[in-house]
Design a protein around this motif. Structure first.
Motif, short mmCIF file in Angstrom:
data_model
loop_
_atom_site.label_atom_id
_atom_site.label_comp_id
_atom_site.label_asym_id
_atom_site.label_seq_id
_atom_site.Cartn_x
_atom_site.Cartn_y
_atom_site.Cartn_z
N ASP A 240 0.81 -1.22 0.00
CA ASP A 240 0.00 0.00 0.00
C ASP A 240 0.84 1.27 0.00
O ASP A 240 0.34 2.36 -0.32
CB ASP A 240 -0.92 0.02 1.22
CG ASP A 240 -2.14 -0.87 1.05
OD1 ASP A 240 -2.38 -1.30 -0.09
OD2 ASP A 240 -2.83 -1.14 2.04
N VAL A 241 2.13 1.15 0.35
CA VAL A 241 2.99 2.33 0.38
C VAL A 241 3.06 2.97 -1.01
O VAL A 241 3.23 4.19 -1.13
CB VAL A 241 4.40 1.96 0.89
CG1 VAL A 241 5.19 1.19 -0.15
CG2 VAL A 241 5.15 3.20 1.34
N ASN A 243 0.63 3.38 -3.31
CA ASN A 243 -0.48 4.32 -3.52
C ASN A 243 -0.41 5.49 -2.55
O ASN A 243 -0.84 6.60 -2.89
CB ASN A 243 -1.81 3.58 -3.39
CG ASN A 243 -2.03 2.60 -4.53
OD1 ASN A 243 -1.65 2.86 -5.67
ND2 ASN A 243 -2.61 1.46 -4.22
N MET A 244 0.12 5.26 -1.35
CA MET A 244 0.25 6.35 -0.38
C MET A 244 1.15 7.45 -0.94
O MET A 244 0.82 8.64 -0.88
CB MET A 244 0.82 5.81 0.93
CG MET A 244 -0.12 4.90 1.68
SD MET A 244 0.69 4.05 3.07
CE MET A 244 1.02 5.44 4.15
N ASN A 247 -0.19 9.45 -3.88
CA ASN A 247 -1.19 10.47 -3.50
C ASN A 247 -0.57 11.84 -3.26
O ASN A 247 -1.30 12.84 -3.18
CB ASN A 247 -1.94 10.03 -2.24
CG ASN A 247 -2.95 8.93 -2.53
OD1 ASN A 247 -3.38 8.75 -3.65
ND2 ASN A 247 -3.30 8.18 -1.50
#
Length: 316
Positions: A240-241, A243-244, A247
């Protein structure tokens, strides 16, 4: 493609034992697609196994029916192999025996027509969306277990319906899946609200490696495998890092590096008009415009980073 769907069902019905194969370092799309097929076969008393060679599969998907039946052991006999979301046979970590029929179901932009039957559509938001066509065009009834798996694959690989390949047809399919009686809120709770404490211990370590390049347009982060041991996190909990970091308003492309089996594996993500699939092709990788992957033949992350950044800068 309609004939391919029909021919695939014929092969499945004729097979004595089927091996469903998912790719290395599996994501939700490959696992949920395989489980959708597994539930269909279980409900129709078709003998099969779901195989993944990784020791670490996304445990957050354990609410899906038959998740506990996924194995890393190859059966002694099988006469049909179904690849789901694999792009090419090198992505699975095993060698398939000769003289077996192969069905290939995929949605990547690559030279992926390697099956006896190829059901490939790179315009789709997910592999699960391609697989939905198998059920729809063969007029097969969707159980809630099958529908839940397909919903998860589409939801996850479309990044909650936000990628450019999310289309009107994506939402038509989602509507049909929900009409089977599945609960989107229950699925979302299972996917998004069951994080381990270890995840929140390892993500800050990865974020500490964040570097910005080319006036902030390119971001890089990496995973040190020692952190896995220290925190008890799984590798897929770190993904998930990507997409973090994407952003961040200024960032147009992110490259995420980690060492897997002696090579540096690189996940690329982008937004707007930057095509990371072209970058991946320089390293014999593949993927989509905004999501791609590749491997660099080194176990030193800084070396891999230098090579990948050089290619990315040329594509800015």
């Amino acid at each position: 493609m309609l004939n391919s769907y029909k021919e695939s069902l014929k092969l499945i019905k004729e097979a004595h034992y089927i091996l469903i194969v998912t790719h290395l370092n599996p994501d939700a799309d490959t696992i949920s697609s395989a489980l959708a097929l597994s539930n269909f076969m279980f409900e129709n008393k078709i003998k099969h196994k779901v195989f993944n060679s990784s020791k670490d599969i996304p445990r957050g998907l354990n609410f899906l029916a038959r998740f506990d039946k996924i194995t890393d052991q190859i059966p002694k006999f099988y006469d049909l192999v179904i690849y789901v979301d694999c792009a090419d046979m090198q992505r699975v970590g095993i060698e398939i025996i000769d003289d077996v029929k192969i069905i290939n179901i995929d949605h990547h932009q690559s030279n992926n027509n390697f099956g006896d039957i190829n059901i490939v559509d790179s315009s789709k938001a997910s592999n699960a969306e391609v697989l939905y066509g198998f059920f729809e065009h063969n007029n097969l009834q969707l159980s809630k277990n099958i529908a839940s798996c397909l919903y998860v694959g589409i939801y996850d690989d479309s990044i909650a319906f936000t990628t450019p390949r999310t289309s009107e047809d994506t939402f038509r399919i989602i509507k049909n899946l929900v009409e089977t009686g599945i609960s989107p809120s229950d699925i979302a709770n299972n996917l998004l609200r069951r994080d381990s404490l270890a995840r929140y211990r390892i993500l800050p370590k990865i974020l500490e490696t964040l570097e910005l390049h080319s006036e902030g347009k390119i971001a890089t982060v990496y995973l040190d495998n020692n952190w896995i041991v220290q925190t008890g996190a799984s590798t897929n909990e770190c993904d998930d890092v990507v997409n973090m970091v994407l952003n961040i308003a200024i960032v147009e492309c992110i490259a995420y590096f980690r060492v897997i089996n002696g090579k540096v594996r690189v996940s690329l993500r982008s937004k707007n008009d930057m095509d990371v699939s072209n970058i991946a092709k320089n390293f014999n990788g593949g993927g989509h415009k905004n999501a791609a992957g590749l491997s660099v033949n080194t176990n030193i992350i800084e070396d891999a980073k230098r090579k990948v950044l050089e290619v990315i800068n040329k594509n800015l």
